[in-house]
Design an enzyme around this catalytic site. Structure first.
Site, PDB file in Angstrom:
ATOM      1  N   HIS A  97     -10.028   1.609   1.973  1.00 38.00           N
ATOM      2  CA  HIS A  97      -9.552   2.940   2.374  1.00 38.00           C
ATOM      3  C   HIS A  97     -10.727   3.879   2.656  1.00 38.00           C
ATOM      4  CE1 HIS A  97      -5.197   2.685   1.935  1.00 38.00           C
ATOM      5  NE2 HIS A  97      -5.328   2.074   0.769  1.00 38.00           N
TER       6      HIS A  97
ATOM      7  N   CYS B  94       0.859  -1.181   0.000  1.00 35.66           N
ATOM      8  CA  CYS B  94       0.000   0.000   0.000  1.00 35.66           C
ATOM      9  C   CYS B  94       0.890   1.223   0.000  1.00 35.66           C
ATOM     10  CB  CYS B  94      -0.893  -0.013   1.235  1.00 35.66           C
ATOM     11  SG  CYS B  94      -1.989   1.420   1.366  1.00 35.66           S
TER      12      CYS B  94
ATOM     13  N   HIS C 147      -9.125  -3.768  -1.640  1.00 32.57           N
ATOM     14  CA  HIS C 147      -8.089  -2.974  -0.983  1.00 32.57           C
ATOM     15  C   HIS C 147      -8.404  -1.480  -1.064  1.00 32.57           C
ATOM     16  CE1 HIS C 147      -3.723  -2.053   0.023  1.00 32.57           C
ATOM     17  NE2 HIS C 147      -4.197  -0.893  -0.398  1.00 32.57           N
ATOM     18  N   GLU C 148      -8.762  -1.015  -2.278  1.00 29.83           N
ATOM     19  CA  GLU C 148      -9.004   0.428  -2.450  1.00 29.83           C
ATOM     20  C   GLU C 148     -10.260   0.878  -1.714  1.00 29.83           C
ATOM     21  OE1 GLU C 148      -6.672   2.201  -3.380  1.00 29.83           O
ATOM     22  OE2 GLU C 148      -5.494   0.539  -4.179  1.00 29.83           O
TER      23      GLU C 148
HETATM   24 NI    NI Z   1      -3.660   1.152  -0.129  1.00 30.08          NI
END
Ligand code: NI
Length: 174
Positions: free
Chosen positions: A147, A101, A143-144
């Site tokens: 956030h 990341c 993953h995105e």
């Molecule tokens: Ni990330």
């Protein structure tokens, strides 16, 4: 064109839940997307979320259509703008895969993710996006979008023996 500083783990802004975008097609939104694309490209990222540059909105960009130098063995993911996403798991399968990341520089970890999912949302013009994906594409989306909920990949890990510095971990990590 603006490359923005990327917030790093430890910054409380990365733990906030981002707000939905209310208006599409605005100059402000286009500028945010340009900043995200420029910043992602400068860092050779596979994706980037608005909270990583300090903007608490539900906006992510990912993919390039070409192999990513940070994940050379992963299949290409189409360039995508995803706004106000909803993710729905398909099936019960999980996959373990190595992730890094841009907000956790220098490190990699083995992260469990849903193997297949449907993602829905909008692009910057308000056009509906609705895709069913699996594998690396599904991993990048999870993953995105994490956030946007204030989650970083180490918070999803279960085995911290599989977490370390990229230049120290045994190769390969794909
Ligand atoms: Ni990330």
């Amino acid at each position: 064109m603006a490359v923005k500083p990327i917030l790093k783990m430890g910054d409380a802004r990365l733990l906030q839940v981002a707000q939905p975008v209310q208006q599409f097609g605005t100059a402000q939104l286009f500028e945010l997307l340009q900043d995200l694309r420029d910043t992602m490209a400068a860092a050779s990222g596979a994706g980037l979320a608005a909270p990583q540059i300090g903007v608490s909105l539900q906006v992510v960009v990912f993919g390039s259509g070409q192999p990513n130098p940070r994940y050379p063995d992963a299949p290409p993911v189409p360039p995508t703008v995803l706004i106000n996403p909803v993710l729905t798991r398909i099936g019960a399968d999980e996959q373990l895969g190595w992730e890094g990341c841009l907000s956790v520089p220098g490190l990699r970890g083995l992260v469990p993710r849903w193997a297949e999912l449907r993602y829905q949302g909008f692009d910057e013009h308000g056009t509906v996006i609705d895709r069913t994906v699996s594998g690396f594409h599904a991993r990048v989306v999870q993953h995105e979008c994490d956030h946007l909920w204030g989650q970083l990949y180490p918070m999803r890990m279960r085995d911290f023996t599989q977490f370390g510095f990229t230049d120290t971990l045994p190769q390969p990590q794909a």
